[in-house]
Write an enzyme that holds these catalytic residues in place. Structure first.
Site, PDB file in Angstrom:
ATOM      1  CG  HIS A   7      -0.357   0.222   2.523  1.00 14.28           C
ATOM      2  ND1 HIS A   7      -1.031   0.774   3.577  1.00 14.28           N
ATOM      3  CD2 HIS A   7       0.878  -0.033   3.015  1.00 14.28           C
ATOM      4  CE1 HIS A   7      -0.249   0.847   4.639  1.00 14.28           C
ATOM      5  NE2 HIS A   7       0.911   0.360   4.323  1.00 14.28           N
TER       6      HIS A   7
ATOM      7  CB  CYS B  19       3.744   5.030   5.340  1.00 13.29           C
ATOM      8  SG  CYS B  19       4.467   3.915   6.557  1.00 13.29           S
TER       9      CYS B  19
ATOM     10  CG  HIS C 242       2.878  -3.512   6.202  1.00 11.63           C
ATOM     11  ND1 HIS C 242       3.909  -3.075   7.009  1.00 11.63           N
ATOM     12  CD2 HIS C 242       2.310  -2.395   5.691  1.00 11.63           C
ATOM     13  CE1 HIS C 242       3.945  -1.751   6.991  1.00 11.63           C
ATOM     14  NE2 HIS C 242       2.983  -1.311   6.194  1.00 11.63           N
TER      15      HIS C 242
ATOM     16  CG  HIS D 292       1.425 -12.002  -2.907  1.00  8.20           C
ATOM     17  ND1 HIS D 292       1.152 -12.882  -1.885  1.00  8.20           N
ATOM     18  CD2 HIS D 292       2.768 -11.922  -2.991  1.00  8.20           C
ATOM     19  CE1 HIS D 292       2.293 -13.334  -1.385  1.00  8.20           C
ATOM     20  NE2 HIS D 292       3.295 -12.756  -2.031  1.00  8.20           N
TER      21      HIS D 292
ATOM     22  CD  GLU E 169       1.131  -0.918   9.040  1.00  8.31           C
ATOM     23  OE1 GLU E 169      -0.010  -0.555   8.710  1.00  8.31           O
ATOM     24  OE2 GLU E 169       2.042  -0.128   9.334  1.00  8.31           O
TER      25      GLU E 169
END
Length: 150
Positions: free
Chosen positions: A16, A25, A31, A75, A136
């Site tokens: 992400h 981030c 993750h 994935h 996470e």
């Protein structure tokens, strides 16, 4: 009738990026998520029932989470569709990547809210979603509790 909580754990790999974030981030990264799903209900007491003594068959809970979360998010890369990341998402999709566009910032907090909605919609009426924990990293997680959201 006693109420019992049972928990099943799942794991999946998801990428992400957080649009507009002021730290690392903001970049595309991934993750190894670990999701714990806890439901609550009464064990089946009907002696003729094949699942006597169970709140819900762990296999039935696994099927729900696998179909709606694991198989979808594993994935894949998740982007907020309401940001310019949609252009990156479209390019990745053209190149054969598995991309999920959501209508929220794909933080663990928002993902766990989304997962709660999906799971609650599929549970049998006598089984309630009690809580979710989405890890996470080994030291960072978001939790959702039904008691906080009723």
């Amino acid at each position: 009738m006693s109420k019992i909580r049972i928990t099943k754990q799942f794991s999946f790999e998801t990428g992400h990026a957080l649009y507009g974030y002021d730290g690392k981030c903001k970049n595309v990264h991934g993750h190894s998520y670990k999701l714990s799903v806890t439901v609550i209900g009464s064990p089946i007491t009907d002696t003729s029932h094949v699942k006597l003594g169970m709140v819900i068959d762990f296999g039935d809970l696994k099927k729900i989470v696998k179909e709606d979360i694991e198989d979808v998010f594993d994935h894949a890369t998740v982007f907020n569709k309401n940001t310019p990341h949609v252009e990156l998402a479209e390019e990745l999709q053209k190149r054969g990547h598995n991309v999920i566009l959501v209508d929220y910032q794909p933080t663990s907090e928002n993902m766990v809210i989304d997962f709660a909605k999906k799971i609650k919609a599929r549970l049998p009426e006598n089984i309630l979603l009690h809580s979710l924990r989405l890890k996470e990293t080994e030291t960072s997680y978001a939790e959702w509790y039904a008691s906080d959201n009723d």
